[in-house]
Motif scaffolding. Structure first.
Motif, PDB file in Angstrom:
ATOM      1  N   LYS A 128      50.570  20.345  15.642  1.00 23.07           N
ATOM      2  CA  LYS A 128      49.671  19.313  16.156  1.00 23.07           C
ATOM      3  C   LYS A 128      49.490  19.479  17.668  1.00 23.07           C
ATOM      4  CE  LYS A 128      48.903  14.931  14.814  1.00 23.07           C
ATOM      5  NZ  LYS A 128      49.335  13.777  14.125  1.00 23.07           N
ATOM      6  N   ASP A 129      50.592  19.738  18.367  1.00 23.35           N
ATOM      7  CA  ASP A 129      50.513  19.948  19.813  1.00 23.35           C
ATOM      8  C   ASP A 129      49.670  21.172  20.145  1.00 23.35           C
ATOM      9  OD1 ASP A 129      52.079  17.728  20.262  1.00 23.35           O
ATOM     10  OD2 ASP A 129      53.931  18.872  20.608  1.00 23.35           O
ATOM     11  N   CYS A 130      49.856  22.252  19.371  1.00 20.73           N
ATOM     12  CA  CYS A 130      49.066  23.473  19.593  1.00 20.73           C
ATOM     13  C   CYS A 130      47.581  23.213  19.362  1.00 20.73           C
ATOM     14  CB  CYS A 130      49.534  24.594  18.679  1.00 20.73           C
ATOM     15  SG  CYS A 130      51.083  25.335  19.150  1.00 20.73           S
ATOM     16  N   SER A 131      47.270  22.517  18.279  1.00 19.71           N
ATOM     17  CA  SER A 131      45.856  22.265  17.978  1.00 19.71           C
ATOM     18  C   SER A 131      45.248  21.318  19.003  1.00 19.71           C
ATOM     19  CB  SER A 131      45.672  21.738  16.560  1.00 19.71           C
ATOM     20  OG  SER A 131      46.261  20.480  16.405  1.00 19.71           O
ATOM     21  N   ASN A 132      46.023  20.327  19.465  1.00 20.73           N
ATOM     22  CA  ASN A 132      45.507  19.436  20.506  1.00 20.73           C
ATOM     23  C   ASN A 132      45.265  20.187  21.800  1.00 20.73           C
ATOM     24  OD1 ASN A 132      45.524  17.234  18.828  1.00 20.73           O
ATOM     25  ND2 ASN A 132      47.480  16.449  19.550  1.00 20.73           N
ATOM     26  N   SER A 133      46.176  21.095  22.145  1.00 18.80           N
ATOM     27  CA  SER A 133      46.023  21.906  23.347  1.00 18.80           C
ATOM     28  C   SER A 133      44.789  22.797  23.231  1.00 18.80           C
ATOM     29  CB  SER A 133      47.271  22.755  23.561  1.00 18.80           C
ATOM     30  OG  SER A 133      47.103  23.635  24.626  1.00 18.80           O
ATOM     31  N   TYR A 134      44.606  23.394  22.048  1.00 21.16           N
ATOM     32  CA  TYR A 134      43.452  24.256  21.816  1.00 21.16           C
ATOM     33  C   TYR A 134      42.150  23.480  21.953  1.00 21.16           C
ATOM     34  CZ  TYR A 134      40.083  27.129  19.310  1.00 21.16           C
ATOM     35  OH  TYR A 134      38.966  27.838  18.960  1.00 21.16           O
ATOM     36  N   VAL A 135      42.109  22.291  21.367  1.00 20.00           N
ATOM     37  CA  VAL A 135      40.900  21.460  21.445  1.00 20.00           C
ATOM     38  C   VAL A 135      40.646  21.046  22.888  1.00 20.00           C
ATOM     39  CG1 VAL A 135      39.934  19.210  20.783  1.00 20.00           C
ATOM     40  CG2 VAL A 135      40.986  20.670  19.062  1.00 20.00           C
ATOM     41  N   SER A 136      41.711  20.712  23.598  1.00 19.67           N
ATOM     42  CA  SER A 136      41.573  20.332  25.004  1.00 19.67           C
ATOM     43  C   SER A 136      41.003  21.491  25.824  1.00 19.67           C
ATOM     44  CB  SER A 136      42.929  19.904  25.562  1.00 19.67           C
ATOM     45  OG  SER A 136      42.834  19.630  26.930  1.00 19.67           O
ATOM     46  N   ASP A 137      41.535  22.691  25.616  1.00 16.22           N
ATOM     47  CA  ASP A 137      41.028  23.869  26.326  1.00 16.22           C
ATOM     48  C   ASP A 137      39.578  24.153  25.953  1.00 16.22           C
ATOM     49  OD1 ASP A 137      43.496  24.148  27.518  1.00 16.22           O
ATOM     50  OD2 ASP A 137      44.142  25.801  26.198  1.00 16.22           O
ATOM     51  N   ASN A 139      37.365  21.928  24.967  1.00 18.99           N
ATOM     52  CA  ASN A 139      36.544  20.899  25.613  1.00 18.99           C
ATOM     53  C   ASN A 139      36.343  21.198  27.095  1.00 18.99           C
ATOM     54  OD1 ASN A 139      36.008  19.340  23.369  1.00 18.99           O
ATOM     55  ND2 ASN A 139      37.805  18.040  23.656  1.00 18.99           N
ATOM     56  N   LYS A 140      37.388  21.668  27.768  1.00 18.91           N
ATOM     57  CA  LYS A 140      37.266  22.030  29.189  1.00 18.91           C
ATOM     58  C   LYS A 140      36.260  23.159  29.366  1.00 18.91           C
ATOM     59  CE  LYS A 140      41.951  20.769  30.562  1.00 18.91           C
ATOM     60  NZ  LYS A 140      43.275  21.313  30.946  1.00 18.91           N
ATOM     61  N   ALA A 141      36.365  24.173  28.507  1.00 17.27           N
ATOM     62  CA  ALA A 141      35.437  25.299  28.594  1.00 17.27           C
ATOM     63  C   ALA A 141      34.006  24.841  28.334  1.00 17.27           C
ATOM     64  CB  ALA A 141      35.832  26.387  27.597  1.00 17.27           C
ATOM     65  N   TYR A 142      33.827  23.951  27.370  1.00 18.27           N
ATOM     66  CA  TYR A 142      32.499  23.422  27.070  1.00 18.27           C
ATOM     67  C   TYR A 142      31.944  22.658  28.260  1.00 18.27           C
ATOM     68  CZ  TYR A 142      28.932  20.319  25.240  1.00 18.27           C
ATOM     69  OH  TYR A 142      27.776  19.620  25.068  1.00 18.27           O
TER      70      TYR A 142
END
Length: 166
Positions: A128-137, A139-142
């Motif tokens: 869950k932490d990995c997927s949240n981190s991935y989504v956060s990254d 979103n930042k890139a977007y």
């Protein structure tokens, strides 16, 4: 679900048949008709090809685990939850992998295997932490790309306006 099943039979599409049967199984789980759910889900598993529809096989396995747990058949529930973990291992389906580990954690909790329950729950939380981190990254890139595109669009508009004035 009935209409989807009829259409999939007419199309003779095994993946669609499996999906419709999985949906039937999930409906029966929600209605607490676990024996019927198991029947539909086992049929669905037979229709999923081995090399494709990995996601469908994982979901059907997790549903079978849930149905067996509903009947207090814990050894079968564990078998299908472990099968889901096996299917999901290299699939790249992080959400489903997290779900599979959570199911195993809950089953082991019911069986009073606290050590294994904590291990599987820890694995689920790490995913869950990995997927949240991935989504956060992501979103930042977007946001960074969007800001850059908006800035470029504004500069192009200003150039067009200056050319009109000239």
């Amino acid at each position: 679900a009935s209409l989807a099943y009829q259409n999939s039979l007419e199309l003779k599409n095994n993946s669609l048949i499996a999906l419709a049967l999985t949906n039937y199984g999930e409906i029966e789980i929600h209605r607490n008709r676990f024996d019927d759910a198991i029947g539909y889900l086992r049929k669905a598993m037979a229709y999923y090809p081995n090399y494709r529809s990995q996601r469908g096989r994982i979901i059907a396995s997790l549903d079978l685990s849930h149905a067996h747990a509903g009947l207090s058949q814990m050894s079968e529930a564990l078998k299908y939850a472990q099968q889901a973990v096996y299917f999901v291992a290299n699939s790249g389906q992080m959400q489903l992998q997290e779900n599979a580990y959570e199911v195993l954690a809950h089953l082991h909790e019911k069986l009073h295997n606290d050590h294994l329950a904590y291990c599987y729950l820890d694995s689920a939380m790490q995913l869950k932490d990995c997927s949240n981190s991935y989504v956060s990254d992501l979103n930042k890139a977007y946001q960074y790309s969007k800001t850059g595109l908006d800035s470029m669009s504004f500069k192009v508009m200003m150039l067009h306006q200056s050319r009109k004035k000239q």
